[in-house]
Write a protein that holds these residues in place. Structure first.
Motif, PDB file in Angstrom:
ATOM      1  N   ASN A 404      12.435 -18.027   3.638  1.00  0.00           N
ATOM      2  CA  ASN A 404      13.186 -17.545   2.471  1.00  0.00           C
ATOM      3  C   ASN A 404      12.262 -17.292   1.284  1.00  0.00           C
ATOM      4  N   ASN A 405      11.281 -18.187   1.090  1.00  0.00           N
ATOM      5  CA  ASN A 405      10.319 -17.990  -0.002  1.00  0.00           C
ATOM      6  C   ASN A 405       9.530 -16.706   0.215  1.00  0.00           C
ATOM      7  N   MET A 406       9.106 -16.470   1.457  1.00  0.00           N
ATOM      8  CA  MET A 406       8.341 -15.265   1.751  1.00  0.00           C
ATOM      9  C   MET A 406       9.182 -14.011   1.496  1.00  0.00           C
ATOM     10  N   LEU A 407      10.449 -14.029   1.968  1.00  0.00           N
ATOM     11  CA  LEU A 407      11.315 -12.866   1.768  1.00  0.00           C
ATOM     12  C   LEU A 407      11.569 -12.627   0.279  1.00  0.00           C
ATOM     13  N   GLY A 408      11.737 -13.734  -0.483  1.00  0.00           N
ATOM     14  CA  GLY A 408      11.933 -13.587  -1.926  1.00  0.00           C
ATOM     15  C   GLY A 408      10.707 -13.008  -2.602  1.00  0.00           C
ATOM     16  N   ASN A 409       9.519 -13.443  -2.182  1.00  0.00           N
ATOM     17  CA  ASN A 409       8.276 -12.914  -2.753  1.00  0.00           C
ATOM     18  C   ASN A 409       8.104 -11.439  -2.431  1.00  0.00           C
ATOM     19  N   ILE A 410       8.446 -11.043  -1.204  1.00  0.00           N
ATOM     20  CA  ILE A 410       8.341  -9.625  -0.841  1.00  0.00           C
ATOM     21  C   ILE A 410       9.280  -8.794  -1.708  1.00  0.00           C
ATOM     22  N   GLU A 411      10.490  -9.321  -1.938  1.00  0.00           N
ATOM     23  CA  GLU A 411      11.467  -8.591  -2.753  1.00  0.00           C
ATOM     24  C   GLU A 411      11.009  -8.459  -4.201  1.00  0.00           C
ATOM     25  N   ASN A 412      10.425  -9.545  -4.729  1.00  0.00           N
ATOM     26  CA  ASN A 412      10.074  -9.551  -6.159  1.00  0.00           C
ATOM     27  C   ASN A 412       8.652  -9.084  -6.435  1.00  0.00           C
ATOM     28  N   ASN A 413       7.720  -9.399  -5.497  1.00  0.00           N
ATOM     29  CA  ASN A 413       6.303  -9.142  -5.760  1.00  0.00           C
ATOM     30  C   ASN A 413       5.677  -8.129  -4.800  1.00  0.00           C
ATOM     31  N   GLN A 414       6.489  -7.599  -3.885  1.00  0.00           N
ATOM     32  CA  GLN A 414       6.008  -6.636  -2.892  1.00  0.00           C
ATOM     33  C   GLN A 414       4.860  -7.202  -2.036  1.00  0.00           C
ATOM     34  N   ALA A 415       4.844  -8.509  -1.886  1.00  0.00           N
ATOM     35  CA  ALA A 415       3.840  -9.180  -1.070  1.00  0.00           C
ATOM     36  C   ALA A 415       4.392 -10.564  -0.705  1.00  0.00           C
ATOM     37  N   PRO A 416       3.891 -11.174   0.364  1.00  0.00           N
ATOM     38  CA  PRO A 416       4.427 -12.485   0.774  1.00  0.00           C
ATOM     39  C   PRO A 416       4.095 -13.616  -0.193  1.00  0.00           C
ATOM     40  N   TRP A 417       3.189 -13.369  -1.163  1.00  0.00           N
ATOM     41  CA  TRP A 417       2.743 -14.445  -2.045  1.00  0.00           C
ATOM     42  C   TRP A 417       3.501 -14.425  -3.367  1.00  0.00           C
ATOM     43  N   LYS A 418       3.437 -15.518  -4.091  1.00  0.00           N
ATOM     44  CA  LYS A 418       4.241 -15.676  -5.309  1.00  0.00           C
ATOM     45  C   LYS A 418       3.611 -15.032  -6.525  1.00  0.00           C
ATOM     46  N   TYR A 419       2.426 -14.464  -6.362  1.00  0.00           N
ATOM     47  CA  TYR A 419       1.724 -13.922  -7.523  1.00  0.00           C
ATOM     48  C   TYR A 419       2.262 -12.548  -7.890  1.00  0.00           C
ATOM     49  N   SER A 420       2.249 -12.260  -9.173  1.00  0.00           N
ATOM     50  CA  SER A 420       2.699 -10.968  -9.663  1.00  0.00           C
ATOM     51  C   SER A 420       1.754  -9.869  -9.187  1.00  0.00           C
ATOM     52  N   PRO A 421       2.288  -8.680  -8.888  1.00  0.00           N
ATOM     53  CA  PRO A 421       1.410  -7.569  -8.480  1.00  0.00           C
ATOM     54  C   PRO A 421       0.342  -7.254  -9.519  1.00  0.00           C
ATOM     55  N   ALA A 422       0.662  -7.528 -10.788  1.00  0.00           N
ATOM     56  CA  ALA A 422      -0.304  -7.238 -11.850  1.00  0.00           C
ATOM     57  C   ALA A 422      -1.522  -8.151 -11.780  1.00  0.00           C
ATOM     58  N   ASP A 423      -1.344  -9.313 -11.138  1.00  0.00           N
ATOM     59  CA  ASP A 423      -2.447 -10.274 -11.044  1.00  0.00           C
ATOM     60  C   ASP A 423      -3.158 -10.217  -9.693  1.00  0.00           C
ATOM     61  N   ARG A 424      -2.854  -9.211  -8.909  1.00  0.00           N
ATOM     62  CA  ARG A 424      -3.323  -9.185  -7.531  1.00  0.00           C
ATOM     63  C   ARG A 424      -4.840  -9.119  -7.417  1.00  0.00           C
ATOM     64  N   PHE A 425      -5.489  -8.470  -8.404  1.00  0.00           N
ATOM     65  CA  PHE A 425      -6.942  -8.303  -8.311  1.00  0.00           C
ATOM     66  C   PHE A 425      -7.706  -9.237  -9.254  1.00  0.00           C
ATOM     67  N   ASN A 426      -7.058 -10.276  -9.713  1.00  0.00           N
ATOM     68  CA  ASN A 426      -7.747 -11.231 -10.603  1.00  0.00           C
ATOM     69  C   ASN A 426      -8.938 -11.891  -9.905  1.00  0.00           C
ATOM     70  N   TRP A 427      -8.816 -12.033  -8.560  1.00  0.00           N
ATOM     71  CA  TRP A 427      -9.897 -12.701  -7.818  1.00  0.00           C
ATOM     72  C   TRP A 427     -11.215 -11.930  -7.920  1.00  0.00           C
ATOM     73  N   ALA A 428     -11.127 -10.608  -8.229  1.00  0.00           N
ATOM     74  CA  ALA A 428     -12.337  -9.792  -8.260  1.00  0.00           C
ATOM     75  C   ALA A 428     -13.047  -9.832  -9.616  1.00  0.00           C
ATOM     76  N   GLU A 429     -12.409 -10.428 -10.613  1.00  0.00           N
ATOM     77  CA  GLU A 429     -13.021 -10.449 -11.935  1.00  0.00           C
ATOM     78  C   GLU A 429     -14.305 -11.276 -11.918  1.00  0.00           C
ATOM     79  N   GLY A 430     -15.323 -10.721 -12.526  1.00  0.00           N
ATOM     80  CA  GLY A 430     -16.602 -11.414 -12.613  1.00  0.00           C
ATOM     81  C   GLY A 430     -17.480 -11.201 -11.394  1.00  0.00           C
ATOM     82  N   ASN A 431     -17.029 -10.481 -10.397  1.00  0.00           N
ATOM     83  CA  ASN A 431     -17.837 -10.235  -9.192  1.00  0.00           C
ATOM     84  C   ASN A 431     -18.546  -8.879  -9.298  1.00  0.00           C
TER      85      ASN A 431
END
Length: 431
Positions: A404-431
């Motif tokens: 249910n959490n995964m389905l809710g994340n897909i509905e709200n964030n277009q991905a299985p994770w709880k992170y906002s789509p706007a934050d999707r590339f935060n991991w690349a900052e500073g690299n």
């Protein structure tokens, strides 16, 4: 003439009974939903020839593949001799094909060698099951009946092959004695070593030969009528099952037309879907599955290769793909019996999901297709599991919290994770 009449009556009764029981199984399969598996006939035929006739998927396990090959070839070729037995039984002749001369000698010799290999293979299979007790022949679903069923078949094969060889040994000794009605014909490379075990009295030899002859043919007819009650119906169903198997790449799931139409309508307001009867999402009971799923269930020989390859089962989860197939077969058989007793509209208050297969089982599946890959005759337990999941999610809105959490994340964030789509590339900052 009396013997011929008795033989005719027994044969006709066996054929009628087998036809009656087989028609029930075919009726049960047809209770499933329609699905088109008539595309790509050439590819389907090649699949059947390679997998069913050629036993191509058996070779993953060389030892049982080698033994099964002899049982399979022996079963097919030795039964050619049944044609001669049937003719002899109906017309009162004896070895009617003896006029073939050298070819007949070659055939009988081949039958005897194959009979011995079948006998040895079945003994080894019995040892593997009952003495060595290989792990894949056990499990919660392998109750007393499935284990006994396998043993009954192996013991029957051993008895039939023993009767065949003893019949030939008695026949050979009677030929040597010059007994009337016993034409000198055939080559007996195996049974010639058994003649010293037989009595010298001509009348006793005739009794042994006739007794083994009747035991052999009645045993075959009894075996034929045992098949509809046994997992060994796969002897017949393996061929259509592989022909109608799924030819799409493993991991490619089917889309439901009703859902597809909804999505198309959302994306294109001008889209007008074809009218279709409202249907149920997924499957709750066996009749909600396709007829191919139900044929899969009747084809399963409970060999356990699917369960032995299942990562969920290996790690101690409740799931056993073999149990999925056995439960599906048991349920559709129960539905068929209810139809016979109470009529087509009878509802017994049971369903495949919950009464036979638990929610824990279907959600333990990783959908890796290991079970589908392992099956020697292309049975697809995963498709049944996915249909049961679809019902739980889309009809009942019941799923584990993580799903249910995964389905809710897909509905709200277009991905299985709880992170906002706007934050999707935060991991690349500073690299």
């Amino acid at each position: 003439m009396v013997a011929q009449i008795i033989f005719l009556v027994i044969t006709l009764a066996a054929i009628v009974l087998f036809t009656f029981n087989s028609r029930k199984i075919i009726r049960n399969i047809r209770l499933g939903r329609p699905v088109d598996r008539n595309d790509q006939p050439q590819k389907r035929l090649l699949t059947m020839l390679r997998v069913a006739f050629g036993q191509s998927k058996m070779v993953v396990r060389p030892i049982p593949a080698f033994l099964h090959f002899f049982v399979y070839i022996g079963f097919v070729i030795i039964n050619i001799e049944v044609v001669e037995i049937m003719i002899d039984g109906l017309f009162g002749t004896h070895r009617i094909f003896h006029g073939l001369g050298g070819l007949y000698d070659f055939l009988i010799a081949s039958f005897e060698i194959l009979a011995l290999t079948v006998w040895v293979a079945c003994v080894i299979f019995l040892i593997r099951r009952n003495v060595l007790k290989l792990k894949r022949f056990s499990g919660v679903e392998m109750t007393s009946w499935p284990k006994s069923d396998a043993n009954y078949i192996l013991i029957t094969e051993i008895l039939l092959m023993t009767a065949f060889l003893m019949m030939n040994a008695a026949d050979l000794k009677l030929q040597v004695l010059g007994s009337a009605h016993y034409t000198s014909a055939g080559a007996f490379p195996i049974s010639q070593y058994l003649i010293n075990l037989l009595p010298s009295s001509e009348s006793t030899l005739v009794a042994v030969e006739r007794g083994c002859w009747w035991f052999h043919i009645i045993g075959i007819l009894a075996f034929l009528n045992y098949l509809p009650y046994s997992k060994h119906f796969h002897i017949l169903f393996a061929f259509p099952n592989t022909y109608f198997s799924n030819l799409e790449p493993k991991g490619e799931f089917t889309n439901m037309a009703s859902v597809t139409n909804e999505v198309k309508a959302m994306l294109d307001p001008s889209f007008v879907p074809a009218e279709a009867e409202p249907g149920k999402f997924g499957a709750k009971d066996a009749t909600d599955l396709s007829w191919v799923n139900l044929m899969n269930a009747y084809t399963c020989t409970e060999c356990g290769r699917c369960t032995d390859s299942c990562p969920a089962n290996i790690t101690g989860k409740l799931l056993s793909p073999r149990k999925i197939m056995m439960d599906t077969r048991d349920r559709i058989t129960e539905i068929g019996k209810n139809i016979d007793k109470h009529g087509a509209d009878h509802q017994d208050g049971k369903s495949l999901l919950d009464d036979y297969i638990t929610r824990e089982e279907i959600w333990a599946c990783t959908s890796c297709n290991a079970c589908v890959q392992a099956c020697p005759v292309n049975i697809d337990p995963l498709q049944i599991i996915m249909e049961l999941r679809r019902f739980a999610v889309m009809e009942e809105s019941q799923a584990p919290g993580s799903i249910n959490n995964m389905l809710g994340n897909i509905e709200n964030n277009q991905a299985p994770w709880k992170y906002s789509p706007a934050d999707r590339f935060n991991w690349a900052e500073g690299n």
